[in-house]
Every structure is written in structure tokens, then in C-alpha cells.
Design a protein around this motif. Structure first.
Motif, PDB file in Angstrom:
ATOM      1  N   ALA A   1      -1.384   5.282 -10.234  1.00  0.00           N
ATOM      2  CA  ALA A   1      -1.722   4.063  -9.502  1.00  0.00           C
ATOM      3  C   ALA A   1      -1.031   2.848 -10.118  1.00  0.00           C
ATOM      4  O   ALA A   1      -0.509   1.985  -9.392  1.00  0.00           O
ATOM      5  CB  ALA A   1      -3.233   3.865  -9.473  1.00  0.00           C
ATOM      6  N   ARG A   2      -1.012   2.777 -11.443  1.00  0.00           N
ATOM      7  CA  ARG A   2      -0.339   1.647 -12.111  1.00  0.00           C
ATOM      8  C   ARG A   2       1.163   1.675 -11.855  1.00  0.00           C
ATOM      9  O   ARG A   2       1.789   0.635 -11.622  1.00  0.00           O
ATOM     10  CB  ARG A   2      -0.625   1.658 -13.604  1.00  0.00           C
ATOM     11  CG  ARG A   2      -2.033   1.196 -13.949  1.00  0.00           C
ATOM     12  CD  ARG A   2      -2.207   0.930 -15.441  1.00  0.00           C
ATOM     13  NE  ARG A   2      -2.011   2.104 -16.256  1.00  0.00           N
ATOM     14  CZ  ARG A   2      -2.959   2.986 -16.579  1.00  0.00           C
ATOM     15  NH1 ARG A   2      -4.192   2.808 -16.157  1.00  0.00           N
ATOM     16  NH2 ARG A   2      -2.691   4.019 -17.336  1.00  0.00           N
ATOM     17  N   LEU A   3       1.755   2.871 -11.891  1.00  0.00           N
ATOM     18  CA  LEU A   3       3.191   2.984 -11.641  1.00  0.00           C
ATOM     19  C   LEU A   3       3.536   2.600 -10.205  1.00  0.00           C
ATOM     20  O   LEU A   3       4.547   1.937  -9.961  1.00  0.00           O
ATOM     21  CB  LEU A   3       3.676   4.404 -11.950  1.00  0.00           C
ATOM     22  CG  LEU A   3       3.709   4.785 -13.426  1.00  0.00           C
ATOM     23  CD1 LEU A   3       3.967   6.280 -13.583  1.00  0.00           C
ATOM     24  CD2 LEU A   3       4.756   3.969 -14.179  1.00  0.00           C
ATOM     25  N   LEU A   4       2.708   2.995  -9.259  1.00  0.00           N
ATOM     26  CA  LEU A   4       2.943   2.612  -7.865  1.00  0.00           C
ATOM     27  C   LEU A   4       2.845   1.096  -7.695  1.00  0.00           C
ATOM     28  O   LEU A   4       3.632   0.488  -6.960  1.00  0.00           O
ATOM     29  CB  LEU A   4       1.959   3.330  -6.944  1.00  0.00           C
ATOM     30  CG  LEU A   4       2.207   4.835  -6.786  1.00  0.00           C
ATOM     31  CD1 LEU A   4       1.055   5.488  -6.034  1.00  0.00           C
ATOM     32  CD2 LEU A   4       3.533   5.100  -6.087  1.00  0.00           C
ATOM     33  N   ALA A   5       1.895   0.484  -8.389  1.00  0.00           N
ATOM     34  CA  ALA A   5       1.777  -0.977  -8.343  1.00  0.00           C
ATOM     35  C   ALA A   5       3.015  -1.624  -8.968  1.00  0.00           C
ATOM     36  O   ALA A   5       3.524  -2.637  -8.457  1.00  0.00           O
ATOM     37  CB  ALA A   5       0.508  -1.431  -9.064  1.00  0.00           C
ATOM     38  N   ASP A   6       3.514  -1.039 -10.047  1.00  0.00           N
ATOM     39  CA  ASP A   6       4.740  -1.547 -10.675  1.00  0.00           C
ATOM     40  C   ASP A   6       5.918  -1.461  -9.718  1.00  0.00           C
ATOM     41  O   ASP A   6       6.734  -2.387  -9.636  1.00  0.00           O
ATOM     42  CB  ASP A   6       5.064  -0.780 -11.957  1.00  0.00           C
ATOM     43  CG  ASP A   6       4.106  -1.084 -13.097  1.00  0.00           C
ATOM     44  OD1 ASP A   6       3.368  -2.089 -13.015  1.00  0.00           O
ATOM     45  OD2 ASP A   6       4.103  -0.305 -14.075  1.00  0.00           O
ATOM     46  N   LEU A   7       6.017  -0.341  -8.995  1.00  0.00           N
ATOM     47  CA  LEU A   7       7.096  -0.198  -8.014  1.00  0.00           C
ATOM     48  C   LEU A   7       7.013  -1.294  -6.958  1.00  0.00           C
ATOM     49  O   LEU A   7       8.039  -1.875  -6.581  1.00  0.00           O
ATOM     50  CB  LEU A   7       7.042   1.178  -7.344  1.00  0.00           C
ATOM     51  CG  LEU A   7       7.537   2.367  -8.150  1.00  0.00           C
ATOM     52  CD1 LEU A   7       7.339   3.655  -7.369  1.00  0.00           C
ATOM     53  CD2 LEU A   7       8.990   2.193  -8.549  1.00  0.00           C
ATOM     54  N   ASP A   8       5.816  -1.580  -6.493  1.00  0.00           N
ATOM     55  CA  ASP A   8       5.636  -2.649  -5.504  1.00  0.00           C
ATOM     56  C   ASP A   8       6.099  -3.996  -6.065  1.00  0.00           C
ATOM     57  O   ASP A   8       6.794  -4.748  -5.383  1.00  0.00           O
ATOM     58  CB  ASP A   8       4.178  -2.758  -5.067  1.00  0.00           C
ATOM     59  CG  ASP A   8       3.775  -1.670  -4.092  1.00  0.00           C
ATOM     60  OD1 ASP A   8       4.668  -1.026  -3.493  1.00  0.00           O
ATOM     61  OD2 ASP A   8       2.562  -1.466  -3.929  1.00  0.00           O
ATOM     62  N   ARG A   9       5.700  -4.278  -7.298  1.00  0.00           N
ATOM     63  CA  ARG A   9       6.102  -5.552  -7.916  1.00  0.00           C
ATOM     64  C   ARG A   9       7.616  -5.630  -8.086  1.00  0.00           C
ATOM     65  O   ARG A   9       8.240  -6.667  -7.807  1.00  0.00           O
ATOM     66  CB  ARG A   9       5.411  -5.741  -9.265  1.00  0.00           C
ATOM     67  CG  ARG A   9       3.967  -6.192  -9.146  1.00  0.00           C
ATOM     68  CD  ARG A   9       3.392  -6.603 -10.487  1.00  0.00           C
ATOM     69  NE  ARG A   9       3.158  -5.471 -11.362  1.00  0.00           N
ATOM     70  CZ  ARG A   9       2.073  -4.698 -11.338  1.00  0.00           C
ATOM     71  NH1 ARG A   9       1.111  -4.948 -10.479  1.00  0.00           N
ATOM     72  NH2 ARG A   9       1.931  -3.692 -12.166  1.00  0.00           N
ATOM     73  N   LEU A  10       8.215  -4.546  -8.546  1.00  0.00           N
ATOM     74  CA  LEU A  10       9.665  -4.546  -8.750  1.00  0.00           C
ATOM     75  C   LEU A  10      10.409  -4.692  -7.425  1.00  0.00           C
ATOM     76  O   LEU A  10      11.396  -5.426  -7.340  1.00  0.00           O
ATOM     77  CB  LEU A  10      10.088  -3.268  -9.473  1.00  0.00           C
ATOM     78  CG  LEU A  10       9.634  -3.168 -10.933  1.00  0.00           C
ATOM     79  CD1 LEU A  10       9.835  -1.751 -11.457  1.00  0.00           C
ATOM     80  CD2 LEU A  10      10.347  -4.186 -11.805  1.00  0.00           C
ATOM     81  N   ASN A  11       9.940  -4.009  -6.406  1.00  0.00           N
ATOM     82  CA  ASN A  11      10.563  -4.161  -5.087  1.00  0.00           C
ATOM     83  C   ASN A  11      10.390  -5.578  -4.563  1.00  0.00           C
ATOM     84  O   ASN A  11      11.278  -6.109  -3.885  1.00  0.00           O
ATOM     85  CB  ASN A  11       9.992  -3.141  -4.098  1.00  0.00           C
ATOM     86  CG  ASN A  11      10.613  -1.779  -4.285  1.00  0.00           C
ATOM     87  OD1 ASN A  11      11.817  -1.651  -4.443  1.00  0.00           O
ATOM     88  ND2 ASN A  11       9.786  -0.749  -4.273  1.00  0.00           N
ATOM     89  N   GLY A  12       9.258  -6.195  -4.889  1.00  0.00           N
ATOM     90  CA  GLY A  12       9.041  -7.587  -4.506  1.00  0.00           C
ATOM     91  C   GLY A  12      10.041  -8.517  -5.165  1.00  0.00           C
ATOM     92  O   GLY A  12      10.531  -9.461  -4.543  1.00  0.00           O
ATOM     93  N   ILE A  13      10.359  -8.246  -6.419  1.00  0.00           N
ATOM     94  CA  ILE A  13      11.362  -9.056  -7.120  1.00  0.00           C
ATOM     95  C   ILE A  13      12.712  -8.919  -6.433  1.00  0.00           C
ATOM     96  O   ILE A  13      13.414  -9.905  -6.212  1.00  0.00           O
ATOM     97  CB  ILE A  13      11.449  -8.637  -8.604  1.00  0.00           C
ATOM     98  CG1 ILE A  13      10.167  -9.031  -9.338  1.00  0.00           C
ATOM     99  CG2 ILE A  13      12.669  -9.260  -9.283  1.00  0.00           C
ATOM    100  CD1 ILE A  13      10.036  -8.429 -10.722  1.00  0.00           C
TER     101      ILE A  13
END
Length: 63
Positions: free
Chosen positions: A13-25
Motif C-alpha cells: 500500500a505504501r509503495l502504491l502511494a509512492d507510485l502515485d506521488r511520483l507520477n504526480g511529480i
């Protein structure tokens, strides 16, 4: 659910959230340097996510 599986699911779940944040950047205008570093972080995060998925599969087989 055992502790290992719970921990792996929380990590996923944390890694998926990280992916979302990175894609947002990457969806925002940024310098080439930031884009390169973010893409590298995305690749690393995806690799970790694959490892967690494999570990979850092993947990299921072991149970």
C-alpha cells in the motif's frame, strides 16, 4: 492473517502511494534533472513492488 502477510500488504500500500506521488511529480512541469531522478525513483519503486508481490505469493503458498 499472519504478521508477515499484513506487513507485506502494508508495504505494498505504501509503495502504491509512492507510485502515485511520483507520477504526480512527473505530471507537473519540472526540470530535466527532477524528471530523471523521479523516473529512476519510479523504476526502483516498481522493482520493490514486484518483490513484495512475489513475497506475497510465497506467503500464500506457504499457508
Amino acid at each position: 492473517m499472519n504478521d508477515n502477510r499484513t506487513s507485506l500488504l502494508q508495504t505494498k500500500a505504501r509503495l502504491l502511494a509512492d507510485l502515485d506521488r511520483l507520477n504526480g511529480i512527473l505530471s507537473q512541469p519540472c526540470s530535466d534533472f527532477v524528471a530523471e531522478q523521479t523516473e529512476a525513483a519510479l523504476e526502483g519503486t516498481e522493482m520493490l513492488l514486484e518483490a513484495v508481490d512475489r513475497a506475497l505469493g510465497l506467503e500464500l503458498l506457504a499457508s
